[in-house]
Design an enzyme around this catalytic site. Structure first.
Site, short mmCIF file in Angstrom:
data_model
loop_
_atom_site.label_atom_id
_atom_site.label_comp_id
_atom_site.label_asym_id
_atom_site.label_seq_id
_atom_site.Cartn_x
_atom_site.Cartn_y
_atom_site.Cartn_z
N HIS A 1 -47.57 -9.83 -12.29
CA HIS A 1 -46.23 -10.44 -12.34
C HIS A 1 -45.72 -10.45 -13.77
O HIS A 1 -46.20 -11.20 -14.61
CB HIS A 1 -46.26 -11.87 -11.78
CG HIS A 1 -44.89 -12.46 -11.64
ND1 HIS A 1 -44.33 -12.76 -10.41
CD2 HIS A 1 -43.95 -12.79 -12.56
CE1 HIS A 1 -43.12 -13.25 -10.59
NE2 HIS A 1 -42.87 -13.27 -11.89
N HIS B 1 -42.00 -9.43 -16.44
CA HIS B 1 -40.57 -9.08 -16.55
C HIS B 1 -40.40 -8.17 -17.76
O HIS B 1 -40.13 -8.63 -18.87
CB HIS B 1 -39.71 -10.35 -16.69
CG HIS B 1 -39.71 -11.18 -15.46
ND1 HIS B 1 -38.73 -11.10 -14.49
CD2 HIS B 1 -40.61 -12.09 -15.00
CE1 HIS B 1 -39.02 -11.94 -13.51
NE2 HIS B 1 -40.15 -12.56 -13.79
N GLN C 1 -32.20 -11.67 -9.51
CA GLN C 1 -32.35 -12.89 -10.32
C GLN C 1 -31.33 -13.99 -9.95
O GLN C 1 -31.66 -15.17 -9.94
CB GLN C 1 -32.19 -12.52 -11.80
CG GLN C 1 -32.13 -13.68 -12.76
CD GLN C 1 -33.46 -14.01 -13.41
OE1 GLN C 1 -34.08 -13.16 -14.04
NE2 GLN C 1 -33.90 -15.24 -13.24
N HIS D 1 -40.27 -14.28 -6.01
CA HIS D 1 -40.34 -15.57 -6.68
C HIS D 1 -40.06 -16.58 -5.57
O HIS D 1 -38.97 -16.56 -4.98
CB HIS D 1 -39.27 -15.68 -7.75
CG HIS D 1 -39.53 -14.86 -8.97
ND1 HIS D 1 -39.57 -13.50 -8.96
CD2 HIS D 1 -39.77 -15.25 -10.25
CE1 HIS D 1 -39.82 -13.07 -10.19
NE2 HIS D 1 -39.95 -14.11 -11.00
N GLU E 1 -40.29 -21.65 -6.77
CA GLU E 1 -40.66 -21.95 -8.16
C GLU E 1 -39.88 -23.20 -8.56
O GLU E 1 -38.89 -23.14 -9.29
CB GLU E 1 -40.33 -20.77 -9.09
CG GLU E 1 -40.84 -21.00 -10.51
CD GLU E 1 -40.45 -19.90 -11.48
OE1 GLU E 1 -39.75 -18.96 -11.09
OE2 GLU E 1 -40.85 -20.00 -12.67
N ASP F 1 -46.10 -13.19 -16.38
CA ASP F 1 -44.67 -13.50 -16.24
C ASP F 1 -43.85 -13.10 -17.45
O ASP F 1 -42.95 -12.27 -17.33
CB ASP F 1 -44.48 -14.99 -15.91
CG ASP F 1 -43.20 -15.26 -15.12
OD1 ASP F 1 -42.49 -14.30 -14.78
OD2 ASP F 1 -42.92 -16.44 -14.83
N TRP G 1 -37.23 -16.82 -22.03
CA TRP G 1 -37.81 -17.99 -21.38
C TRP G 1 -39.09 -18.47 -22.05
O TRP G 1 -39.49 -19.61 -21.91
CB TRP G 1 -38.12 -17.67 -19.90
CG TRP G 1 -36.89 -17.29 -19.17
CD1 TRP G 1 -35.99 -18.15 -18.62
CD2 TRP G 1 -36.40 -15.96 -18.92
NE1 TRP G 1 -34.96 -17.44 -18.05
CE2 TRP G 1 -35.19 -16.11 -18.20
CE3 TRP G 1 -36.86 -14.69 -19.22
CZ2 TRP G 1 -34.44 -15.01 -17.80
CZ3 TRP G 1 -36.11 -13.60 -18.81
CH2 TRP G 1 -34.92 -13.76 -18.11
FE FE2 Z 1 -41.14 -14.20 -12.85
#
Ligand code: FE2
Length: 432
Positions: free
Chosen positions: A58, A60, A153, A211, A214, A310, A316
């Site tokens: 996982h 991005h 997203q 996702h 979450e 992630d 983030w």
């Molecule tokens: Fe993610």
């Protein structure tokens, strides 16, 4: 027979010691003790751990290494991260995404990662991330397996063009169908998004990785819908739920019903320990919830769990260094997975389990598997998690593609040893 490569005197993740691994034609052709043969290259593992490559299930990659662009996330919050991403998306170019992603892949390879599943945001009508990462997937294929997930997203229903964009992304060659049901406007809309996306995947013969839940909302129910749709559509073993942090907060009675449904659906589960512990429980005062999904209980039900990273240096999350052992280390602590068997399992969560989730072929250290492996400066898997040591050699297709020298400190103390090598502190070390 002449081999391309023999790795001598390795400790394997299953605990076998003194093993030699012979490689030819890109494959492992023998794993046994005392192989005597010629090879173009011989590596002495010196009793240290040789493992199949790390697998990050996982990630991005369209956002990685963008930290500071167009500005820093000063507060370190999720909300500022989301705002930053929507500032960056319209101004970044395909070339910039490619350049960042290739740099990240260099780092990942040096850290022994052999495969990554990356989500790519399709809520951009130009599909710049998709175009960029498809190019990167082809470029890195000789040294890294990159699998792409079409990730809406901003919500497949909430974003007006997401449905169309997701279909375009799949037509362009993205591998997996993504989703984000908890971000849709209502619980019903979220459930409908799970149904829509699973049906789309079933129709196209694709895997699913959403996702899912979450959040810290104990009443979020999208995992249940994901398990239900997986079974209804015959997608068992091909669907993963990423994060599932709401399960941390759910009522225990409800979870006692939910986990068997997940097991029946052969749902795969991907917690992302670094991000989950950082972002969850933010609305709590004290005590603060940890937010990691129920890893021990999921394992006990026979569900395959793999840890993902992630984010690395993106809007983030400012930290990270492509080290799946950092991820395993955090997952171990947050999940209180401290028995010897549990700690060894955490290594499995960033290697074999994640390879199974991605559906990788020829993964492992058995005869006939691809000759992909990592030599670590550690004596076994638990020591690897404790030390997060240097990757002394990374091997792909029987060829060394990265080397890092061992970390050994020179000590200048009278009457004490001249050097400190972290491996010598292993419980198995003869020096202890
Ligand atoms: Fe993610």
């Amino acid at each position: 027979m002449d081999f391309d490569l023999i790795v001598k005197n390795a400790t394997l993740p299953d605990g076998r010691t003194g093993m030699d691994i012979a490689c030819a034609g890109g494959l492992i052709v023998a794993v046994e003790q005392g192989i005597v043969a010629e090879a173009k290259e011989v590596i002495d593992a010196a009793g240290q751990l040789v493992s199949p490559p790390f697998v990050d299930p996982h990630f991005h990659m369209d956002a990685t290494l963008s930290l500071g662009n167009p500005r820093m996330n000063v507060s370190g919050t999720l909300l500022e991260g989301i705002a930053l991403w929507s500032e960056l998306k319209p101004i970044q170019t395909v070339e910039q995404i490619i350049e960042r992603a290739l740099r990240y892949c260099d780092l990942a390879v040096s850290m022994g990662i052999g495969a990554i599943r990356s989500h790519v945001d399709i809520c951009d009508d130009e599909l710049k991330g998709v175009e960029a990462l498809l190019d990167v997937r082809a470029k890195v294929a000789p040294y890294l397996d990159l699998q792409l997930v079409a990730f809406p997203q901003d919500g497949i229903f909430r974003d007006p063009t997401a449905k169309e964009n997701l279909t375009r992304a799949l037509d362009m060659g993205v591998d997996v169908v993504g989703g984000i049901p908890h971000f849709e406007r209502t619980m019903q809309s979220g459930a409908a998004s799970v149904t829509y996306l699973c049906e789309l995947a079933a129709k196209r013969g694709l895997r699913v990785d959403m996702h899912c839940d979450e959040s810290d909302d104990p009443l979020s129910r999208h995992v249940e819908t994901l398990a239900y749709e997986t079974t209804r559509l015959g997608l068992q073993g091909r669907v993963a739920g990423s994060h599932l942090t709401s399960m941390h907060s759910m009522d225990n009675y409800y979870v006692s019903k939910l986990i068997p449904l997940m097991a029946e659906a052969e749902l795969r589960v991907i917690p992302n320990p670094l991000i989950n512990i950082m972002l969850q429980g933010r609305h709590d005062s004290y005590p603060k919830r940890r937010g990691q999904t129920r890893v021990p209980e999921l394992r006990a039900a026979g569900i395959t769990v793999g840890f993902g990273s992630d984010c690395v240096m993106d809007p983030w999350y400012s930290l990270g260094k492509a080290d799946m052992l950092d991820v395993a280390h955090m997952g171990l602590h947050v999940g209180q997975l401290s028995s010897r068997a549990d700690m060894a399992w955490c290594y499995q969560a960033v290697t074999g389990n994640s390879a199974q989730i991605m559906g990788l072929n020829g993964y492992g250290l058995e005869k006939g598997c691809k000759a992909n492996m990592v030599l670590l400066q550690a004596s076994d898997t638990i020591e690897a998690i404790r030390l997060r040591p240097n990757r002394l050699a990374v091997i792909r297709g029987g060829r060394v593609i990265s080397r890092t020298p061992p970390s050994i400190a020179n000590l200048y103390l009278e009457g004490r040893p001249a050097q400190v090598n972290p491996v010598d502190f292993s419980p198995k070390s003869p020096s202890i």
